[in-house]
Every structure is written in C-alpha cells, then in structure tokens.
Design a protein around this motif. Structure first.
Motif, PDB file in Angstrom:
ATOM      1  N   ASP A  88       0.848  -1.192   0.000  1.00 17.57           N
ATOM      2  CA  ASP A  88       0.000   0.000   0.000  1.00 17.57           C
ATOM      3  C   ASP A  88       0.882   1.240   0.000  1.00 17.57           C
ATOM      4  O   ASP A  88       1.867   1.320   0.738  1.00 17.57           O
ATOM      5  CB  ASP A  88      -0.920   0.026   1.215  1.00 17.57           C
ATOM      6  N   THR A 116       1.356   5.465   0.406  1.00 17.05           N
ATOM      7  CA  THR A 116       0.849   6.548   1.244  1.00 17.05           C
ATOM      8  C   THR A 116       0.429   7.717   0.361  1.00 17.05           C
ATOM      9  O   THR A 116       1.172   8.105  -0.541  1.00 17.05           O
ATOM     10  CB  THR A 116       1.945   7.018   2.220  1.00 17.05           C
ATOM     11  N   LYS A 117      -0.737   8.276   0.630  1.00 13.60           N
ATOM     12  CA  LYS A 117      -1.209   9.413  -0.160  1.00 13.60           C
ATOM     13  C   LYS A 117      -0.698  10.717   0.445  1.00 13.60           C
ATOM     14  O   LYS A 117      -0.810  10.950   1.640  1.00 13.60           O
ATOM     15  CB  LYS A 117      -2.729   9.449  -0.231  1.00 13.60           C
ATOM     16  N   PHE A 126       0.927   9.474  -4.559  1.00 13.55           N
ATOM     17  CA  PHE A 126       1.017   8.346  -3.640  1.00 13.55           C
ATOM     18  C   PHE A 126       2.498   7.978  -3.661  1.00 13.55           C
ATOM     19  O   PHE A 126       3.163   8.097  -4.698  1.00 13.55           O
ATOM     20  CB  PHE A 126       0.195   7.156  -4.146  1.00 13.55           C
ATOM     21  N   ALA A 133       5.792   5.271  -1.839  1.00 11.51           N
ATOM     22  CA  ALA A 133       6.239   4.173  -0.972  1.00 11.51           C
ATOM     23  C   ALA A 133       7.752   4.224  -0.914  1.00 11.51           C
ATOM     24  O   ALA A 133       8.412   4.512  -1.923  1.00 11.51           O
ATOM     25  CB  ALA A 133       5.783   2.832  -1.524  1.00 11.51           C
TER      26      ALA A 133
END
Length: 131
Positions: free
Chosen positions: A75, A77-78, A83, A85
C-alpha cells in the motif's frame, strides 16, 4: 547529520573508544539501526504522481515489483499530489541495477502515464527505476 550528532554526544572523548562499537547492552538509537539496514539494502522511493494525471484520480494505490517476484502489493501513502512508498531493495536486486514495477490503482493493474515505461522481452510494459 542527526545520527552523527547523537553519536558524538554519547561517545566519550578519549581516543581509546573512538570508532569502538557500542556494548550490546546499550540501547541503539533508531537512526543507527536504519543506517545498518541501509548498508545491506538500498532504500528507494517510488511515487505515483497525481498532478496533471488525465482522467479520474485513484483513491487507493499499491505497488508491485520484481523485488519479491510481483507477489506482495505494498500500500502506498497518499500525499498532496502523489502516492508514494519507500522500500528497501536487497543487495542482490540492487546488483541488477534496476527495479521493475507497476501499480494497482483501485484494483486495476496499471502504469502511470506520467512516468516512463519499458517493455520487457515478453512484451509486458512496466516502469523501471535505476538503482
């Protein structure tokens, strides 16, 4: 850097201990553990830019890559316009000098049209990051 400042504060000023490792019973600051990890891994940051992205914006983005043979979506991160990572690239992958990756946006396997892509020998189109 912050770690070096911490080290200088904790180390006695005698020449006998300069460069000596800390005893195992001493609590090691988090920045020291991160530094040790970075010696064995190469940390990279991958982003999925949103600014100027055509069409509707995704609400959830995951990252898949050849680091783990495309097995584990991570996942992302926004932030305001992206986004992102941060991932550790093991030495054996970093030795290949590149990481191949793709995104899973709202459940759809995709590339980002704002980022460069490259086709592999099987015709798969992916993003490539030189490490």
């Amino acid at each position: 850097d912050h770690f070096m400042e911490l080290s200088r504060e904790k180390e006695p000023k005698t020449s006998a201990t300069v460069g000596a490792p800390e005893p195992a019973t001493t609590s090691v600051p988090p920045s020291f553990r991160e530094t040790k990890l970075e010696e064995q891994h190469h940390k990279i940051r991958i982003s999925y830019p949103l600014k100027d992205l055509p069409g509707s914006l995704p609400t959830a983005v995951s990252l898949l890559s050849d680091i783990d043979d495309w097995q584990s979506p991570m996942d992302m991160t926004k932030a305001d316009e992206e986004f992102f990572a941060e991932i550790d690239v093991p030495a054996e992958v970093a030795d290949k000098k590149k990481v191949t990756y793709k995104f899973l946006c709202d459940g759809q396997w995709t590339t980002n049209p704002l980022l460069a892509t490259e086709a592999d020998d099987k015709g798969n189109v992916n993003h490539v990051l030189q490490v």
